[in-house]
Design a protein around this motif. Structure first.
Motif, PDB file in Angstrom:
ATOM      1  N   GLY A 161       0.810  -1.207   0.000  1.00 21.93           N
ATOM      2  CA  GLY A 161       0.000   0.000   0.000  1.00 21.93           C
ATOM      3  C   GLY A 161       0.846   1.261   0.000  1.00 21.93           C
ATOM      4  N   PRO A 191       1.353   3.969   2.790  1.00 24.94           N
ATOM      5  CA  PRO A 191       1.272   4.700   4.063  1.00 24.94           C
ATOM      6  C   PRO A 191       2.297   5.840   4.102  1.00 24.94           C
ATOM      7  CG  PRO A 191       2.502   2.674   4.370  1.00 24.94           C
ATOM      8  CD  PRO A 191       2.085   2.698   2.926  1.00 24.94           C
ATOM      9  N   HIS A 230      -2.906   4.789   3.249  1.00 25.32           N
ATOM     10  CA  HIS A 230      -3.032   3.786   4.309  1.00 25.32           C
ATOM     11  C   HIS A 230      -2.401   4.199   5.635  1.00 25.32           C
ATOM     12  CE1 HIS A 230      -3.201   1.626   0.390  1.00 25.32           C
ATOM     13  NE2 HIS A 230      -4.231   1.046   0.967  1.00 25.32           N
TER      14      HIS A 230
END
Length: 324
Positions: A196, A198, A238
């Motif tokens: 993802g 983040p 995220h």
């Protein structure tokens, strides 16, 4: 189980052989440690995250690479930075709100006592390992660019004063701060982007690691400068604890000291306004390269960053990234 214990024990033995008086008998106080660094980084660098040996990575996390070394007190380093005027109260409070000490420790790497240089440059990179990098066909270009930076620095006359560290955008540490001789290049085995984004969380951890390592040297009277590069091809999606305003406070603190450069590369995804994203994180426009999505443009952006890092290593002042 036993495999975890065995692997950790082996690394502990390597460390003891590398740091005891045995190495000093031959007047090579650093050589033993360098051998240890290379053995471990090469071994771990060959392991894919999902290989059958992935348990090795889980059992021998980076702090165990240096089993037996004094562990820096992260809170003390941050408090010292605050007392020295390097860290604002706002940044100190932001770093104290979340438990990221273990993740910071994972990046600190080589002990200050094992660095003989009279001044140090910390070069830190955080490549994006989100799935969009792979889907866009840019994994190879990011690997090449990252490795190009390491190779250029390793070929410089200032290589002995440079420590490098690479942490992925999703939190895995490729290698902690280490001499360039122990730096691990990216390969298809250790870099397979499919996670993802983040961005805020990991940027907070990355910059906190830079600050902690710089303060560790400052506390020991060693002048230190830092050059940091964040790479992403998308906006944050995220993150769970960090906000861009908190990151901006930390970036402002670093830049105010005039010994730090924080750059962020936004690889064109056709939708994200990277300048706006990074501005909100406190990163200055002149340190925001925004290459297109072609492999050639990405490699050129890394080359420009490499040239700037080299100039800093040579004692120069770099006010902005030159156009690629």
């Amino acid at each position: 189980g036993f495999g975890c214990i065995g692997n950790t024990a082996i690394l502990w033995v390597f460390h003891k052989l590398a740091t005891t008086r045995f190495t000093r008998i031959f007047r090579f106080p650093v050589m033993g440690r360098a051998i240890f660094d290379n053995l471990v980084t090469v071994a771990l660098g060959t392991l894919h995250r999902d290989s059958p040996l992935s348990f090795f990575m889980q059992c021998t996390t980076v702090p165990l690479w240096y089993a037996g070394l004094p562990t820096p007190d992260i809170n003390r380093l941050f408090q010292n930075a605050h007392d020295d005027g390097m860290l604002s109260t706002g940044s100190l409070q932001a770093l104290d709100l979340v438990d990221i000490g273990t993740q910071i420790q994972a990046g600190l790497g080589v002990s200050v006592d094992d660095v003989s240089a009279s001044e140090v440059l910390l070069v830190t990179m955080m490549p994006d390992d989100s799935g969009s990098i792979r889907y866009a066909g840019n994994a190879g270009a990011v690997r090449d660019g990252h490795n190009m930076v390491l190779e250029a620095l390793a070929a410089s006359q200032q290589r002995d004063q440079i420590l490098a560290h690479t942490r992925f955008l999703n939190g895995s540490v490729l290698f902690p701060y280490a001499p360039l001789s122990a730096a691990v290049p990216l390969s298809a085995r250790n870099y397979d982007p499919r996670h993802g984004t983040p961005l805020y969380d990991q940027t907070m951890i990355l910059l906190a690691t830079v600050l902690a390592k710089a303060q560790e040297f400052a506390d020991n009277g060693v002048p230190v400068r830092t050059v940091t590069l964040i790479i992403t091809d998308g906006a944050d999606q995220h993150s769970t604890f960090a906000r861009p305003q908190q990151i901006a406070l930390l970036v402002d603190d670093l830049l105010r000291a005039e010994q730090h450069i924080v750059a962020a590369m936004g690889v064109d995804d056709g939708a994200t306004d990277f300048r706006q994203v990074f501005r909100e994180m406190g990163i200055r426009d002149e340190w925001i390269p925004t290459p297109g999505s072609s492999a050639g443009e990405i490699r050129r952006a890394f080359q420009v960053f490499s040239q700037s890092a080299m100039h800093v290593a040579q004692g120069g002042q770099v006010l902005s990234l030159p156009a690629p």
